[in-house]
Design a protein around this motif. Structure first.
Motif, mmCIF file in Angstrom:
data_model
loop_
_atom_site.group_PDB
_atom_site.id
_atom_site.type_symbol
_atom_site.label_atom_id
_atom_site.label_comp_id
_atom_site.label_asym_id
_atom_site.label_seq_id
_atom_site.Cartn_x
_atom_site.Cartn_y
_atom_site.Cartn_z
ATOM 1 N N VAL A 62 0.838 -1.200 0.000
ATOM 2 C CA VAL A 62 0.000 0.000 0.000
ATOM 3 C C VAL A 62 0.877 1.256 0.000
ATOM 4 O O VAL A 62 0.547 2.266 -0.627
ATOM 5 N N PHE A 63 2.040 1.182 0.661
ATOM 6 C CA PHE A 63 2.939 2.340 0.693
ATOM 7 C C PHE A 63 3.409 2.702 -0.726
ATOM 8 O O PHE A 63 3.511 3.878 -1.069
ATOM 9 N N ASP A 64 3.707 1.673 -1.541
ATOM 10 C CA ASP A 64 4.159 1.933 -2.913
ATOM 11 C C ASP A 64 3.095 2.701 -3.701
ATOM 12 O O ASP A 64 3.392 3.704 -4.347
ATOM 13 N N VAL A 65 1.855 2.185 -3.654
ATOM 14 C CA VAL A 65 0.812 2.761 -4.503
ATOM 15 C C VAL A 65 0.508 4.197 -4.073
ATOM 16 O O VAL A 65 0.390 5.103 -4.910
ATOM 17 N N THR A 77 2.933 9.129 3.100
ATOM 18 C CA THR A 77 2.720 7.898 3.866
ATOM 19 C C THR A 77 3.500 7.927 5.176
ATOM 20 O O THR A 77 4.533 8.584 5.284
ATOM 21 N N CYS A 78 3.016 7.170 6.146
ATOM 22 C CA CYS A 78 3.815 6.988 7.358
ATOM 23 C C CYS A 78 3.541 5.639 8.002
ATOM 24 O O CYS A 78 2.520 4.992 7.745
ATOM 25 N N LYS A 88 9.308 4.752 -0.011
ATOM 26 C CA LYS A 88 7.836 4.750 -0.058
ATOM 27 C C LYS A 88 7.190 5.152 1.260
ATOM 28 O O LYS A 88 5.970 5.340 1.305
ATOM 29 N N ILE A 89 7.985 5.191 2.343
ATOM 30 C CA ILE A 89 7.419 5.543 3.654
ATOM 31 C C ILE A 89 8.057 6.864 4.090
ATOM 32 O O ILE A 89 9.230 6.912 4.454
ATOM 33 N N ASP A 90 7.267 7.940 4.027
ATOM 34 C CA ASP A 90 7.829 9.271 4.303
ATOM 35 C C ASP A 90 8.297 9.402 5.746
ATOM 36 O O ASP A 90 9.270 10.091 6.013
ATOM 37 N N SER A 123 1.033 18.585 9.176
ATOM 38 C CA SER A 123 0.936 18.289 7.749
ATOM 39 C C SER A 123 0.487 16.849 7.589
ATOM 40 O O SER A 123 1.298 15.928 7.674
ATOM 41 N N PRO A 124 -0.810 16.631 7.382
ATOM 42 C CA PRO A 124 -1.338 15.267 7.475
ATOM 43 C C PRO A 124 -0.811 14.322 6.395
ATOM 44 O O PRO A 124 -0.676 14.713 5.233
ATOM 45 N N TYR A 125 -0.524 13.108 6.811
ATOM 46 C CA TYR A 125 -0.157 12.056 5.864
ATOM 47 C C TYR A 125 -1.428 11.483 5.255
ATOM 48 O O TYR A 125 -2.430 11.312 5.939
ATOM 49 N N ASN A 126 -1.368 11.160 3.976
ATOM 50 C CA ASN A 126 -2.554 10.613 3.312
ATOM 51 C C ASN A 126 -2.864 9.193 3.774
ATOM 52 O O ASN A 126 -4.026 8.804 3.888
#
Ligand SMILES: [Zn+2]
Length: 349
Positions: A121-124, A132-133, A166-168, A190-193
């Motif tokens: 899911v992180f990749d997409v 992402t986090c 892929k994982i901020d 700053s919200p992660y999606n």
């Protein structure tokens, strides 16, 4: 091309086409995927609305089932979290094949273990320019950081190049109150999606004192602690105009655990493979049973433990990845097999 990979391609294509249309009316900018380690479904019922008001809020304002399933073969932590983020079972050619459950060596990745890149899911999310986090409360979750960092993450061939990492934000703390607080500070800034938050306390209490759902047990106290953390997350969403009405929460678990022992093995035991699955947020049906919303495509397994060969599947923790992507308006995880068509419905019928 083999028959299996042709089928996989067809599923991915169909799912991509499906995704061009509104996904059952449930769309959000932010998805918070919470995995409560070792959460028995009946722990919430045992606490009741007085001691678990936030789980009950998810129940009455969202959809849920207390009869979801883990992976069909494994009831341990890393294999089941890998299933949650990849939408794949553990075993077999289509599985992610990660069966270890210890802190991995610094060189280990999901891809070296599988012998092929294992998308998540992180990749997409990341390849589609969203953030992402991963906030984890066990050190072994570093496996995902190692697998999806700037060295081992895949090249981004979707649209503009958003890089291999892929994982901020990867944050690890065994203290889940600290973990949730730091996550909420980040979300307000700053919200992660998309974020996976892993909360360990019920598992730790279960290993120490049994998965005991009697009033006042250590285990129930740990689940009540998670309820308060859920409350803090819900309060932040309620109060923040950026998050309010734009956030979906998914809550599930990696396994249950036995009342009479301090383990969550064997995987053939219903107490270990029975877990909850909750979805809450804007557009999500209110107070509905997830199986009733998905009558023709999912079957409540009662006490059984269906394999992946069953034509009509139960709801599983592995549904989370492709459900999260559907809510974000994105197609499925490449190579995924659980909810790969993104048809799990969480909106009113
Ligand atoms: Zn676990």
């Amino acid at each position: 091309m083999s028959r299996i990979s042709t089928l996989g391609l067809l599923i991915t294509l169909l799912a991509t086409i499906t995704c061009a249309f509104p996904a059952f009316g449930v769309e959000a900018e932010f998805v918070i995927h919470i995995s409560v380690d070792g959460l028995r479904s009946d722990a919430v019922t045992a606490l009741g609305p007085k001691h678990a008001p936030n789980f009950y809020r998810l129940r009455t304002e969202g959809v849920f089932t207390d009869n979801a399933r883990t992976d069909a073969d494994e009831t341990v932590t890393l294999p089941n979290h890998t299933t949650q983020i990849t939408g794949r079972g553990v075993a077999g050619d289509n599985g992610h094949n990660y069966t270890m459950n210890k802190t991995p060596s610094p060189r280990a990745t999901l891809h070296t273990n599988k012998g092929a890149y294992v998308s998540s899911v992180f990749d997409v999310v990341h390849d589609n320019r969203l953030s992402t986090c991963l906030y984890a409360s066990k050190e072994k979750f570093v496996l995902y950081h190692q697998s999806y960092n700037e060295i081992h993450g895949a090249l981004d061939s979707t649209g503009e190049d958003n890089g291999r990492n892929k994982i901020d934000a990867y944050v690890f703390s065994e203290e889940t109150n600290d973990l949730v607080n730091s996550y909420l500070i980040a979300m307000k800034r700053s919200p992660y999606n998309y974020c996976l938050i892993h909360l360990r306390d019920p598992d730790s209490a279960g290993h120490g004192h049994h998965w005991d759902v009697a009033t006042g047990s250590e285990y129930l106290n740990a689940v009540a602690k998670i309820d308060r953390q859920l409350g803090a997350i819900l309060q932040t969403i309620d109060d923040d105009p950026i998050l309010n009405r734009k956030t979906t929460i998914i809550v599930t678990s990696d396994h249950g655990g036995r009342q009479d022992t301090t383990t969550h093995r064997p995987s053939s035991d219903a107490e270990n493979y029975t877990i909850p699955f909750y979805v809450w947020g804007s557009g999500v049906a209110k107070g509905a049973d997830l199986y009733k919303l998905n009558e023709n495509q999912r079957a409540d397994p009662a006490t059984a433990r269906p394999t992946y060969a069953e034509p009509i599947q139960p709801i599983r923790n592995g549904d989370a990845a492709n459900l999260a992507l559907m809510v974000l308006g994105l197609g499925p995880v490449p190579g995924s097999t659980i909810n790969a068509l993104q048809r799990l419905n969480v909106a009113p019928k």
